[in-house]
Design a protein around this motif. Structure first.
Motif, PDB file in Angstrom:
ATOM      1  N   ALA A 230      52.310  77.324  24.323  1.00  0.00           N
ATOM      2  CA  ALA A 230      53.633  76.701  24.369  1.00  0.00           C
ATOM      3  C   ALA A 230      54.623  77.672  24.991  1.00  0.00           C
ATOM      4  CB  ALA A 230      54.089  76.313  22.956  1.00  0.00           C
ATOM      5  N   ILE A 231      55.380  77.186  25.958  1.00  0.00           N
ATOM      6  CA  ILE A 231      56.426  77.981  26.593  1.00  0.00           C
ATOM      7  C   ILE A 231      57.768  77.443  26.112  1.00  0.00           C
ATOM      8  CG2 ILE A 231      57.373  78.845  28.748  1.00  0.00           C
ATOM      9  CD1 ILE A 231      54.438  79.576  28.349  1.00  0.00           C
ATOM     10  N   VAL A 232      58.529  78.283  25.424  1.00  0.00           N
ATOM     11  CA  VAL A 232      59.815  77.876  24.862  1.00  0.00           C
ATOM     12  C   VAL A 232      60.926  78.664  25.555  1.00  0.00           C
ATOM     13  CG1 VAL A 232      61.211  77.656  22.777  1.00  0.00           C
ATOM     14  CG2 VAL A 232      58.713  77.450  22.635  1.00  0.00           C
ATOM     15  N   GLY A 233      61.916  77.965  26.089  1.00  0.00           N
ATOM     16  CA  GLY A 233      63.026  78.635  26.756  1.00  0.00           C
ATOM     17  C   GLY A 233      64.359  78.065  26.322  1.00  0.00           C
ATOM     18  N   SER A 234      65.409  78.845  26.499  1.00  0.00           N
ATOM     19  CA  SER A 234      66.753  78.383  26.206  1.00  0.00           C
ATOM     20  C   SER A 234      67.722  79.095  27.137  1.00  0.00           C
ATOM     21  CB  SER A 234      67.118  78.670  24.749  1.00  0.00           C
ATOM     22  OG  SER A 234      68.358  78.079  24.411  1.00  0.00           O
ATOM     23  N   THR A 235      68.735  78.373  27.611  1.00  0.00           N
ATOM     24  CA  THR A 235      69.647  78.928  28.603  1.00  0.00           C
ATOM     25  C   THR A 235      71.111  78.734  28.203  1.00  0.00           C
ATOM     26  OG1 THR A 235      69.605  76.840  29.858  1.00  0.00           O
ATOM     27  CG2 THR A 235      68.020  78.538  30.489  1.00  0.00           C
ATOM     28  N   GLU A 236      71.926  79.670  28.643  1.00  0.00           N
ATOM     29  CA  GLU A 236      73.374  79.575  28.491  1.00  0.00           C
ATOM     30  C   GLU A 236      73.989  79.560  29.891  1.00  0.00           C
ATOM     31  OE1 GLU A 236      74.964  79.275  25.688  1.00  0.00           O
ATOM     32  OE2 GLU A 236      73.718  80.157  24.117  1.00  0.00           O
ATOM     33  N   THR A 237      74.732  78.513  30.221  1.00  0.00           N
ATOM     34  CA  THR A 237      75.456  78.474  31.481  1.00  0.00           C
ATOM     35  C   THR A 237      76.946  78.314  31.208  1.00  0.00           C
ATOM     36  OG1 THR A 237      75.086  76.084  31.667  1.00  0.00           O
ATOM     37  CG2 THR A 237      73.515  77.528  32.789  1.00  0.00           C
TER      38      THR A 237
ATOM     39  N   LYS B 172      71.722  74.873  37.926  1.00  0.00           N
ATOM     40  CA  LYS B 172      71.486  76.278  37.615  1.00  0.00           C
ATOM     41  C   LYS B 172      70.674  76.443  36.337  1.00  0.00           C
ATOM     42  CE  LYS B 172      76.313  76.553  36.015  1.00  0.00           C
ATOM     43  NZ  LYS B 172      77.631  77.167  36.315  1.00  0.00           N
ATOM     44  N   ALA B 173      70.848  75.523  35.386  1.00  0.00           N
ATOM     45  CA  ALA B 173      70.061  75.598  34.152  1.00  0.00           C
ATOM     46  C   ALA B 173      68.583  75.357  34.427  1.00  0.00           C
ATOM     47  CB  ALA B 173      70.572  74.583  33.141  1.00  0.00           C
ATOM     48  N   THR B 174      68.284  74.425  35.340  1.00  0.00           N
ATOM     49  CA  THR B 174      66.897  74.148  35.700  1.00  0.00           C
ATOM     50  C   THR B 174      66.265  75.348  36.387  1.00  0.00           C
ATOM     51  OG1 THR B 174      67.263  71.761  35.889  1.00  0.00           O
ATOM     52  CG2 THR B 174      65.397  72.673  37.104  1.00  0.00           C
ATOM     53  N   LYS B 175      66.983  75.946  37.323  1.00  0.00           N
ATOM     54  CA  LYS B 175      66.460  77.122  38.011  1.00  0.00           C
ATOM     55  C   LYS B 175      66.193  78.254  37.025  1.00  0.00           C
ATOM     56  CE  LYS B 175      68.937  76.160  42.340  1.00  0.00           C
ATOM     57  NZ  LYS B 175      70.047  76.623  43.223  1.00  0.00           N
ATOM     58  N   MET B 176      67.138  78.455  36.097  1.00  0.00           N
ATOM     59  CA  MET B 176      67.000  79.529  35.121  1.00  0.00           C
ATOM     60  C   MET B 176      65.811  79.278  34.200  1.00  0.00           C
ATOM     61  SD  MET B 176      69.807  81.134  32.419  1.00  0.00           S
ATOM     62  CE  MET B 176      71.174  80.599  33.424  1.00  0.00           C
TER      63      MET B 176
ATOM     64  N   ALA C  59      65.682  67.573  32.304  1.00  0.00           N
ATOM     65  CA  ALA C  59      65.499  67.934  33.707  1.00  0.00           C
ATOM     66  C   ALA C  59      64.782  69.269  33.883  1.00  0.00           C
ATOM     67  CB  ALA C  59      66.856  67.969  34.414  1.00  0.00           C
ATOM     68  N   ALA C  60      65.176  70.283  33.115  1.00  0.00           N
ATOM     69  CA  ALA C  60      64.646  71.629  33.326  1.00  0.00           C
ATOM     70  C   ALA C  60      63.149  71.711  33.027  1.00  0.00           C
ATOM     71  CB  ALA C  60      65.418  72.627  32.463  1.00  0.00           C
ATOM     72  N   ALA C  61      62.748  71.270  31.834  1.00  0.00           N
ATOM     73  CA  ALA C  61      61.338  71.334  31.467  1.00  0.00           C
ATOM     74  C   ALA C  61      60.499  70.426  32.357  1.00  0.00           C
ATOM     75  CB  ALA C  61      61.160  70.951  29.994  1.00  0.00           C
ATOM     76  N   SER C  62      61.038  69.279  32.744  1.00  0.00           N
ATOM     77  CA  SER C  62      60.304  68.359  33.619  1.00  0.00           C
ATOM     78  C   SER C  62      60.067  68.981  34.985  1.00  0.00           C
ATOM     79  CB  SER C  62      61.079  67.051  33.785  1.00  0.00           C
ATOM     80  OG  SER C  62      61.199  66.373  32.552  1.00  0.00           O
ATOM     81  N   GLN C  63      61.071  69.658  35.511  1.00  0.00           N
ATOM     82  CA  GLN C  63      60.909  70.281  36.820  1.00  0.00           C
ATOM     83  C   GLN C  63      59.884  71.398  36.775  1.00  0.00           C
ATOM     84  OE1 GLN C  63      62.410  69.079  39.692  1.00  0.00           O
ATOM     85  NE2 GLN C  63      60.816  70.386  40.515  1.00  0.00           N
TER      86      GLN C  63
END
Length: 365
Positions: free
Chosen positions: A170-177, A56-60, A126-130
């Motif tokens: 640069a695309i910077v993201g952060s997620t809370e699951t 879910k973190a990768t999808k987000m 995993a998330a940024a690589s995907q």
């Protein structure tokens, strides 16, 4: 304006309320609650096939990155040179559920019965690589694990790459699951705070050099002026370190404390005492501007608070937020908002170990 300044040219947000920056501002203004998310790619950017085993973190993260890219002509820059685009994920604990499940299956049923499709979700990047695979972006690809400081650390690294000419965007993201493993970790930390616990959500911003944004006639939501970090030493208190770093950041950018309209403890507020921080800033800088704890409205989390505070500041810069909530008064955090239109805002994040990252955000024009 310095040629080292970094422009914020794209914004993204996703939660159970939906996606898009307006969703975030509506949440803040109307004090809307969030819950665990039903879908982590509400806009369907990833399509319908081949994503069953994504965490879910990768999808987000992918959804957030796509939001940033497909607005304000950011896509034009990305499509022009995909090897000049960097992807940065400032999230430390988002994939922890997947890692635990993988290990438990291996321990209980044996390694040969672990699904190979689960393996990518145990990888920190995993998330940024995907996202790189989905978009064929071949520039730098980073995950930054710094606890509550992760998101601002990611901005620091992305800004350095932009200033050094390594990337153009640069695309910077952060997620809370959320999972039972996240809850167990939070309980184990014994967080002493009255702040509400953050539910699932994610935030992203797109960064470019100011000259690149102007050349491409892009909207500029705000400016990242500078970032500074430090680690508490021996008996030094977290509050003393934070006050010192704020002073250094202000001085290094040719400003005084009177130029700062608000200081936000954007993530890790449970690691400091507001009264002590106010006292330390006052002793160090001679006076204290308005001090805010915005986790009061978006929740005390593990990763994304620093980045969320930047969205919060941008909303105030551009009057997309009616009021600023989380104002610290004497010994309490005020829940009702106050009117403020800042020009310069400081976002501070601090981990329980005493590691601290502070950034200065400026309104554009």
């Amino acid at each position: 304006m310095s040629n080292k300044d970094i422009a914020i040219v794209g914004l993204g947000y996703v939660s159970s309320l939906g996606s898009g920056i307006e969703t975030f501002y509506n949440k803040i203004d109307q004090n809307l609650p969030t819950t665990k998310m039903d879908t982590y790619d509400p806009d369907g950017f990833l399509g319908k096939r081949g994503f069953r085993y994504f965490s879910k973190a990768t999808k987000m993260y992918c959804n957030l990155a796509f939001q940033c890219i497909y607005q304000n002509k950011v896509n034009d820059v990305v499509e022009l040179n995909k090897d000049r685009v960097g992807l940065y994920d400032g999230s430390e604990l988002s994939n922890i559920e997947d890692g635990f499940v993988f290990d438990l299956v291996a321990k209980h049923d044996g390694p040969e019965l672990v699904s190979p499709m689960s393996t990518p979700n145990t990888i920190a990047n995993a998330a940024a690589s995907q996202m790189a695979i989905q978009t064929k972006i071949t520039g730098p690809n980073f995950s930054i694990n710094g606890g509550t400081c992760s998101a601002i650390q990611a901005i620091d690294i992305a800004s350095m790459h932009l200033k050094e000419g390594i990337v153009d965007c640069a695309i910077v993201g952060s997620t809370e699951t959320i999972s039972k493993y996240h809850k167990a970790i939070r309980e184990g930390e014994n967080r002493e705070t009255k702040l509400p616990i953050a539910n699932e959500y994610g935030v992203s911003i797109a960064l470019e050099r100011v000259e690149t944004a102007l050349e491409n006639e892009q909207s500029i939501f705000g400016i990242i002026v500078g970032v500074i970090s430090g680690q508490s030493y021996k008996e030094q208190s977290h509050e003393n370190l934070l006050a010192f770093l704020i002073q250094e950041l202000i001085t290094n950018n040719g400003l005084t404390i009177s130029d700062i309209d608000m200081i936000m403890v954007g993530s890790g507020a449970h690691n400091i005492d507001g009264v002590t921080l106010s006292s330390e800033i006052s002793k160090t800088l001679g006076e204290i501007p308005k001090l805010f704890f915005p986790e009061m409205v978006y929740g005390n989390g593990d990763n994304a608070g620093g980045l969320t505070s930047i969205l919060y500041a941008i909303g105030l810069f551009n009057k997309q937020l009616k009021e600023a909530k989380g104002y610290f008064i004497k010994r309490t955090i005020q829940t009702e908002g106050i009117e403020i239109t800042p020009i310069n805002a400081i976002v501070a994040t601090i981990d329980k170990t005493g590691y601290t990252v502070v950034t200065l955000i400026k309104k554009y024009n």
